[in-house]
Design a protein around this motif. Structure first.
Motif, short mmCIF file in Angstrom:
data_model
loop_
_atom_site.label_atom_id
_atom_site.label_comp_id
_atom_site.label_asym_id
_atom_site.label_seq_id
_atom_site.Cartn_x
_atom_site.Cartn_y
_atom_site.Cartn_z
N GLY A 106 0.81 -1.21 0.00
CA GLY A 106 0.00 0.00 0.00
C GLY A 106 0.84 1.26 0.00
N LYS A 107 2.16 1.10 -0.05
CA LYS A 107 3.07 2.24 0.07
C LYS A 107 3.60 2.76 -1.26
CE LYS A 107 4.76 0.77 4.58
NZ LYS A 107 5.95 0.31 5.33
N SER A 108 3.32 2.11 -2.35
CA SER A 108 3.89 2.50 -3.65
C SER A 108 3.29 3.83 -4.10
CB SER A 108 3.61 1.42 -4.70
OG SER A 108 4.15 0.19 -4.30
N GLU A 109 4.14 4.82 -4.24
CA GLU A 109 3.66 6.15 -4.62
C GLU A 109 3.05 6.14 -6.02
OE1 GLU A 109 2.51 10.04 -4.37
OE2 GLU A 109 3.17 8.73 -2.75
N ASN A 110 3.60 5.33 -6.93
CA ASN A 110 3.02 5.31 -8.28
C ASN A 110 1.62 4.70 -8.28
OD1 ASN A 110 3.82 2.62 -8.00
ND2 ASN A 110 5.14 2.62 -9.80
N ILE A 111 1.34 3.82 -7.34
CA ILE A 111 -0.01 3.26 -7.20
C ILE A 111 -0.95 4.31 -6.60
CG2 ILE A 111 -1.43 1.53 -6.04
CD1 ILE A 111 0.22 0.40 -8.39
N LEU A 167 -4.31 5.82 -8.43
CA LEU A 167 -5.64 5.90 -7.83
C LEU A 167 -6.17 7.33 -7.83
CD1 LEU A 167 -5.08 3.37 -4.91
CD2 LEU A 167 -6.72 3.11 -6.80
N ASP A 168 -5.30 8.28 -7.52
CA ASP A 168 -5.71 9.70 -7.56
C ASP A 168 -6.14 10.11 -8.96
OD1 ASP A 168 -5.16 10.03 -4.86
OD2 ASP A 168 -3.19 10.95 -5.20
N GLU A 169 -5.35 9.71 -9.96
CA GLU A 169 -5.68 10.07 -11.35
C GLU A 169 -6.96 9.38 -11.80
OE1 GLU A 169 -5.59 12.31 -14.52
OE2 GLU A 169 -4.03 12.49 -12.98
N ALA A 191 -8.63 -1.44 -5.29
CA ALA A 191 -7.25 -1.59 -4.83
C ALA A 191 -7.10 -2.92 -4.09
CB ALA A 191 -6.86 -0.43 -3.92
N LEU A 192 -6.18 -3.74 -4.56
CA LEU A 192 -5.78 -4.95 -3.84
C LEU A 192 -4.54 -4.57 -3.04
CD1 LEU A 192 -7.38 -6.08 -6.43
CD2 LEU A 192 -6.32 -8.24 -5.77
N LEU A 193 -4.71 -4.55 -1.73
CA LEU A 193 -3.67 -4.07 -0.83
C LEU A 193 -3.26 -5.18 0.13
CD1 LEU A 193 -5.47 -0.72 0.05
CD2 LEU A 193 -3.73 -1.05 -1.71
N GLY A 194 -2.16 -4.94 0.84
CA GLY A 194 -1.71 -5.89 1.84
C GLY A 194 -1.45 -5.20 3.17
N ARG A 195 -1.13 -6.02 4.16
CA ARG A 195 -0.86 -5.56 5.52
C ARG A 195 -2.06 -4.77 6.06
NH1 ARG A 195 3.61 -6.43 2.81
NH2 ARG A 195 5.37 -7.42 3.83
N ASP A 196 -1.88 -3.49 6.37
CA ASP A 196 -3.01 -2.68 6.84
C ASP A 196 -3.54 -1.76 5.74
OD1 ASP A 196 -1.06 -0.75 6.66
OD2 ASP A 196 -1.21 -0.07 8.74
N GLY A 197 -3.05 -1.92 4.52
CA GLY A 197 -3.47 -1.08 3.40
C GLY A 197 -2.56 0.10 3.16
N GLY A 198 -1.78 0.47 4.18
CA GLY A 198 -0.84 1.58 4.05
C GLY A 198 -1.51 2.87 3.61
N PRO A 199 -0.73 3.78 3.05
CA PRO A 199 -1.26 5.08 2.63
C PRO A 199 -2.29 4.99 1.49
CG PRO A 199 1.14 5.16 2.77
CD PRO A 199 0.73 3.72 2.94
N SER A 200 -2.37 3.84 0.81
CA SER A 200 -3.34 3.68 -0.27
C SER A 200 -4.74 3.31 0.23
CB SER A 200 -2.86 2.61 -1.26
OG SER A 200 -1.66 3.02 -1.87
N ARG A 201 -4.82 2.91 1.47
CA ARG A 201 -6.12 2.53 2.05
C ARG A 201 -7.10 3.70 1.97
NH1 ARG A 201 -6.94 -0.96 7.17
NH2 ARG A 201 -9.19 -0.99 7.25
#
Length: 180
Positions: free
Chosen positions: A110-115, A119-121, A131-141
């Protein structure tokens, strides 16, 4: 969290998976397209997922447009060189994404800035987003319309769970696409 617990955590995603499948099936049966992106192993999973729609999953049916934004070395490297690696997917979404399309992003952390930028775009261009995320979702959650968060500590187990979820999405959608 061990492998068994990571895999069991997917059971909590049943309603989100159904929602994601609804978005994808509606998109494709409405003449729109699916855009998919991820880095590394997630890019490979994105490629397989797109192939299941543009070729076939199990049944012989018409092909549907699904584009892996991680393919095409010249486009990726030109974009990374001219705009930075954080823009490699967002720039393509600007080029190819249209209202009614679905964007699916994969990141085990969930930390990849390009992802995050993708999502923003996607939101800016009024794409539906998953979004398929892992752990706690990170900043992409919370950036996507639908978050599919696989809880776990192992990147390998999260990636395996993502692959399973992608194939479940294919199975659900294919049944609908065969009737379309």
């Amino acid at each position: 969290m061990g492998a068994t617990e990571t895999l069991r955590s997917m059971a909590q995603l049943e309603s989100q998976i159904a929602t994601a499948a609804d978005l994808i099936a509606h998109c494709l049966t409405s003449g729109r397209k699916v855009l998919v992106c991820g880095n590394g192993g997630s890019a490979a999973d994105a490629a397989d997922f797109c192939t299941e729609f543009a070729c076939r999953f199990v049944e012989d049916r018409r092909p549907y447009p699904a584009l892996n934004l991680a393919q095409g070395g010249s486009l990726l490297t030109a974009t990374a060189n001219d705009y930075g690696f954080d823009e490699v997917f967002a720039r393509q979404i600007k080029a190819f994404g249209e209202e009614g399309d679905v964007l699916i992003c994969l990141t085990t952390s969930g930390k990849s800035e390009n992802i995050r930028r993708a999502l923003d775009e996607g939101k800016t261009r009024q794409l539906k987003t998953v979004a398929l995320l892992g752990r706690d979702g990170g900043p992409s959650r919370g950036l996507a319309d639908v978050d599919l968060i696989v809880k776990g500590d192992s990147t390998a187990r999260i990636q395996e769970a993502h692959k399973f979820i992608l194939h479940v999405l294919c199975e659900i959608c294919e049944a609908r696409l065969l009737r379309a």
